[in-house]
Design a protein around this motif. Structure first.
Motif, short mmCIF file in Angstrom:
data_model
loop_
_atom_site.label_atom_id
_atom_site.label_comp_id
_atom_site.label_asym_id
_atom_site.label_seq_id
_atom_site.Cartn_x
_atom_site.Cartn_y
_atom_site.Cartn_z
N ASN A 144 -8.82 -3.38 -8.26
CA ASN A 144 -8.27 -3.33 -9.62
C ASN A 144 -7.20 -2.25 -9.74
OD1 ASN A 144 -9.85 -4.92 -12.04
ND2 ASN A 144 -11.15 -4.66 -10.26
N ILE A 145 -7.48 -1.09 -9.15
CA ILE A 145 -6.54 0.02 -9.23
C ILE A 145 -5.27 -0.29 -8.45
CG2 ILE A 145 -6.18 2.43 -8.49
CD1 ILE A 145 -9.21 2.84 -9.22
N ALA A 146 -5.42 -0.91 -7.28
CA ALA A 146 -4.25 -1.28 -6.46
C ALA A 146 -3.34 -2.25 -7.20
CB ALA A 146 -4.71 -1.88 -5.13
N VAL A 147 -3.94 -3.23 -7.86
CA VAL A 147 -3.15 -4.22 -8.60
C VAL A 147 -2.45 -3.55 -9.79
CG1 VAL A 147 -3.29 -6.28 -10.04
CG2 VAL A 147 -4.52 -6.20 -7.87
N ALA A 148 -3.19 -2.70 -10.51
CA ALA A 148 -2.62 -2.03 -11.69
C ALA A 148 -1.43 -1.15 -11.32
CB ALA A 148 -3.70 -1.20 -12.39
N LEU A 149 -1.52 -0.50 -10.16
CA LEU A 149 -0.46 0.41 -9.71
C LEU A 149 0.64 -0.31 -8.94
CD1 LEU A 149 -2.58 3.46 -8.47
CD2 LEU A 149 -1.26 3.29 -10.59
N ASN A 150 0.48 -1.63 -8.76
CA ASN A 150 1.43 -2.40 -7.95
C ASN A 150 1.57 -1.75 -6.58
OD1 ASN A 150 3.25 -4.49 -7.41
ND2 ASN A 150 5.01 -3.35 -8.19
N ALA A 151 0.43 -1.44 -5.97
CA ALA A 151 0.39 -0.71 -4.70
C ALA A 151 1.02 -1.53 -3.58
CB ALA A 151 -1.04 -0.35 -4.34
N ARG A 152 1.64 -0.80 -2.66
CA ARG A 152 2.24 -1.45 -1.49
C ARG A 152 1.15 -1.95 -0.55
NH1 ARG A 152 6.28 1.76 2.66
NH2 ARG A 152 5.91 0.48 4.50
#
Length: 259
Positions: free
Chosen positions: A166-174
């Motif tokens: 969820n956090i990776a998606v929210a931050l648009n993580a690489r």
């Protein structure tokens, strides 16, 4: 804003992370990438419940988190687990900040199934602006997967794999990395660098992926449903990097995404 890499570290791995792992965190930062760490704490929670003689029941393999169990979950996750990671990152010349989902209303959640699971939650909101402000100061957030209820009063225990996704998606993580005790998925002792979800499922069926690696790759695959195009299985016992290249097995929704 720097490219963000979300790193999920299971509770069983925290004490096993090597100097090489932490040094690679420094290299990532020096190369202009920004790590965000999300950690679990299952084994330590189990041990503390046992020490305190607190019984817990399970429903379809998931622990029911009563109010009494939740007190222990909060104590372990935001205490020894977070502090170990922050202390070791600091010792390697990195600024880190331990956070729970309560801090800055970082994570909000609702009950997954209160009748059967109690205070086990599913995330409804990630306060990405709060996280981005911390990241902009060059600080590595170390996040324990606890969340505030949408009612503003309840606390929820979140699956760390799900929270990381969820956090990776929210931050648009690489990248989203899952830290394990092996270099990645191995076939005949050789690292498989790229695989599709379909191929991973075939490796399981064929007995190439077995034992404790099965839930690890399944957790990684589950996070793909949240919106990431790929996830990576890496080792916490060695450096994450070979030169500037991340080392591990990248799992794609579709292998065509590699090309």
């Amino acid at each position: 804003m720097k490219d963000i890499i979300v790193i999920k570290c299971g509770g069983s791995m925290i004490d096993s992370l090597t100097d090489e792992f932490y040094k690679s965190m420094k290299t990532l930062k020096d190369n202009g990438l920004q790590p965000v760490i999300v950690h679990g704490g299952g084994p330590a929670i189990n041990q503390m419940l046992q020490n305190l003689e607190i019984e817990s029941e399970f429903h379809n393999g998931l622990r029911k988190t009563t109010a009494e169990v939740m007190d222990v979950v909060e104590m372990v996750l935001s205490g020894s687990m977070t502090n170990t990671l922050v202390r070791n990152l600091t010792a390697h010349g990195l600024q880190a900040l331990g956070l729970t989902g309560f801090d800055g209303s970082l994570l909000k959640a609702k009950a997954k199934n209160f009748e059967h699971l109690g205070y086990v939650g599913e995330i409804t909101e990630v306060n990405k602006d709060f996280l981005l402000n911390i990241i902009s100061m060059g600080i590595i957030p170390v996040i324990s997967p606890l969340a505030a209820g949408t009612d503003g009063h309840s606390s929820y225990n979140i699956n760390a794999d799900t929270a990381a996704g969820n956090i990776a998606v929210a931050l648009n993580a690489r990248k989203l990395l899952f830290v394990t005790d092996v270099p990645g998925v191995l076939k005949d002792q050789e690292l498989i660098e790229h695989a599709s979800v379909k191929e991973i499922q075939k490796f399981i069926d064929d007995g190439i992926i077995t034992g404790g690696m099965v839930p690890k790759v399944m957790a990684a695959i589950d996070s793909l449903d949240g919106g990431m195009s790929d996830v990576m299985i890496v080792s916490g016992k060695t450096s994450l990097l070979d030169g500037e290249k991340l080392v591990g097995t990248t799992i794609y929704k579709q292998l065509e995404a590699v090309y």
